[in-house]
Design an enzyme around this catalytic site. Structure first.
Site, short mmCIF file in Angstrom:
data_model
loop_
_atom_site.label_atom_id
_atom_site.label_comp_id
_atom_site.label_asym_id
_atom_site.label_seq_id
_atom_site.Cartn_x
_atom_site.Cartn_y
_atom_site.Cartn_z
N LYS A 106 4.24 11.14 -1.61
CA LYS A 106 3.79 12.43 -0.99
C LYS A 106 3.62 12.53 0.89
O LYS A 106 4.90 12.72 1.56
CB LYS A 106 2.57 13.17 -1.26
CG LYS A 106 2.62 12.89 -3.25
CD LYS A 106 1.51 13.69 -3.92
CE LYS A 106 1.88 14.10 -5.15
NZ LYS A 106 1.42 13.89 -6.63
N ASP B 97 -4.59 3.75 -6.38
CA ASP B 97 -2.89 4.23 -6.11
C ASP B 97 -3.48 5.54 -5.00
O ASP B 97 -4.16 6.73 -5.13
CB ASP B 97 -2.37 5.09 -7.76
CG ASP B 97 -1.32 6.09 -7.67
OD1 ASP B 97 -0.97 5.96 -6.78
OD2 ASP B 97 -1.13 6.73 -8.79
N TYR C 181 -3.39 9.84 -13.18
CA TYR C 181 -1.99 9.83 -12.90
C TYR C 181 -1.48 9.09 -11.79
O TYR C 181 -1.85 8.91 -11.02
CB TYR C 181 -1.26 11.47 -12.93
CG TYR C 181 0.15 11.91 -12.96
CD1 TYR C 181 0.64 12.01 -14.32
CD2 TYR C 181 0.85 12.24 -12.12
CE1 TYR C 181 1.67 11.63 -14.71
CE2 TYR C 181 2.32 12.02 -11.89
CZ TYR C 181 3.01 12.22 -13.45
OH TYR C 181 4.12 12.13 -13.54
C1 LIG Z 1 1.87 12.50 -7.55
C2 LIG Z 1 1.17 11.48 -7.83
C3 LIG Z 1 2.29 10.74 -8.60
C4 LIG Z 1 3.97 10.40 -8.67
O1 LIG Z 1 4.62 10.40 -8.01
P1 LIG Z 1 6.32 11.26 -7.74
O2 LIG Z 1 7.11 10.68 -6.73
O3 LIG Z 1 5.73 12.45 -8.38
O4 LIG Z 1 6.92 10.42 -9.17
C5 LIG Z 1 1.81 9.25 -8.62
N1 LIG Z 1 0.11 8.39 -8.87
C6 LIG Z 1 -0.07 10.60 -8.30
C7 LIG Z 1 -1.50 9.70 -7.62
C8 LIG Z 1 0.40 11.32 -7.47
O5 LIG Z 1 -0.48 12.09 -7.24
#
Ligand SMILES: *Cc1c(COP(=O)(O)O)cnc(C)c1O
Length: 424
Positions: free
Chosen positions: A265, A237, A142
């Site tokens: 996060k 990511d 994701y």
């Molecule tokens: C949570 C997440 C996102 C998206 O971040 P948001 O702050 O919810 O937009 C992107 N990449 C990874 C790996 C994530 O866990």
């Protein structure tokens, strides 16, 4: 009717599904979500006064535990000077310097407001820098909800059983190619299919949005090599893994150097912050220096920077946190593995440091397809029983458990007791 149920009744009338992010819905479970009133340390309290041991930790940011005094105080102090200026501030410089001086693969960094924005912008920078369009991503990873990244199912989408999103024009995903996690051959094949057109490979260096799926030995190294051979950039990511597996994230943990990295996060300590950064020559493509446009009214917001920087400084000043999280992980996930064994169950538990997922499947989970073999009904039962036992986990089979520094050995053992009772 509980207060949560009453709130949910009101919420569904005015907010789609009653929640502001689909992962919060208890859709797969068939109940009203617990509405939260407050949290402290490893505990979270709902509006009905129930206390839970929290393993969501706001999906990662609360690595030091909820309501961490230094962070709260830094926010209160920053608030006294005003909430936002939309102008350059000193703390943004401090934040950028703090990260760039400590993470070798980040020469320059840009703050944004979410992980979604970070990824969207990093991809634009990669395309701008290489002059190429194609992006390779992995099924089950994701990367936020921007159009180009909604080509495969991530956690939220996966639970809803919708493979894709309505409202995303075909043109937006045309240049996104899907590879299989932990399968270098699938990447090689795509690189050959689109020879000379691949701008970047984006990957969660530890898959954490199809449940936890660590990279096999050599997978990340292999991606680095394939990117180099094809003049493509490698984007990690690290929205979940950054500042969690190590201060330098998965890149440091596995010793593989990405060209660009995205954060979210933990970097905001609970405030809405994301960031992307990396090699100087790439980041100098970003406006106003370069031609890759990207902006944000509230980017680098002083309150958010205060919270985030305080957390990062604390993490960096206490490197023993990372060994401690490893130990807590071994205690919790190792303990869960023992319980499964005691009961002759062959479910798979993937874990790495503080992250872990119990998959209700007897297949080894190494990618999206194997993750999907999990029995989501069995998970739903387990989830409900845990909630009733005062343990707050993500309401989906395809999410991680997040351990924080506030989870003491006693709390972990209490959790294991509840799990043992359930499987006995
Ligand atoms: C949570 C997440 C996102 C998206 O971040 P948001 O702050 O919810 O937009 C992107 N990449 C990874 C790996 C994530 O866990």
């Amino acid at each position: 009717m509980t207060k949560s149920e009453a709130l949910f009744e009101r919420a569904v009338k005015r907010i789609p599904g009653g929640v502001n992010s689909p992962v919060r819905a208890y859709g797969a479970i068939g109940e009203a979500p617990r509405f939260i009133d407050r949290a402290d340390g490893c505990y979270i309290y709902d509006v009905d006064g129930n206390q839970y041991i929290d393993y969501i930790d706001s999906w990662g940011p609360m690595i030091l535990g909820h309501n961490f005094p230094e962070i709260r105080e830094s926010v209160v102090k920053a608030c006294e000077k005003g909430l936002s200026f939309g102008c350059a501030t000193e703390i943004e410089v401090e934040m950028a310097e703090f990260i760039c001086e400590r993470i070798p693969h980040v020469d320059m960094i840009r703050m944004v407001n979410s992980g979604t924005e970070a990824v969207m912008s990093a991809i634009r920078a990669a395309r701008g820098y290489t002059g190429k369009n194609k992006i390779i991503k992995f099924m089950g990873c994701y990367h936020g909800h921007s159009d180009a990244m909604l080509v495969s199912a991530g956690s939220g989408v996966m639970t809803s059983g919708v493979p894709d999103s309505a409202g995303v024009p075909k043109g937006c995903t045309e240049d996104t190619m899907l590879a299989v996690y932990n399968d270098l051959d699938s990447v090689k094949m795509l690189m050959e299919q689109a020879k000379g057109q691949v701008a970047a490979v984006i990957v969660e260096p530890v898959g954490a949005n199809m449940g936890v799926v660590p990279p096999k030995n050599g997978f990340l190294e292999g991606l680095r090599l394939l990117c180099d051979e094809n003049d493509a950039l490698l984007i990690f990511d690290e929205v979940i893994t950054g500042f969690r597996l190590a201060f330098g994230g998965a890149a440091e943990y596995f010793g593989v150097k990405p060209d660009l990295v995205t954060y979210g996060k933990i970097i905001g300590a609970g405030m809405p912050v994301g960031a992307y950064g990396g090699r100087l020559d790439i980041m100098e493509m970003v406006a106003p220096v370069g031609k890759v446009y990207q902006a944000g009214t509230l980017s680098g917001n002083p309150i958010a920077m205060a919270a985030g920087l305080t957390q990062l400084k604390y993490l960096y000043a206490h490197p023993e946190i990372y060994t401690s999280l490893e130990k807590k992980g071994s205690r919790l996930y190792g303990g869960m593995e023992e319980i499964l064994k005691e009961n002759g169950l062959h479910y798979h538990l993937n874990h790495i440091s503080s992250l872990g997922s119990l998959f209700f499947t007897e297949e080894e989970v190494v990618d999206y397809a194997s993750a999907k073999t999990a029995d989501t009904k069995a998970f739903a039962e387990y989830f409900k029983a845990m909630l009733n036992a005062g343990i707050h986990m993500a309401p989906s089979q395809f999410e991680a458990m997040f351990l924080s520094m506030a989870h003491t050995d006693e709390v972990i053992d209490e959790t294991l007791e509840a799990i043992r009772k359930y499987f006995r």
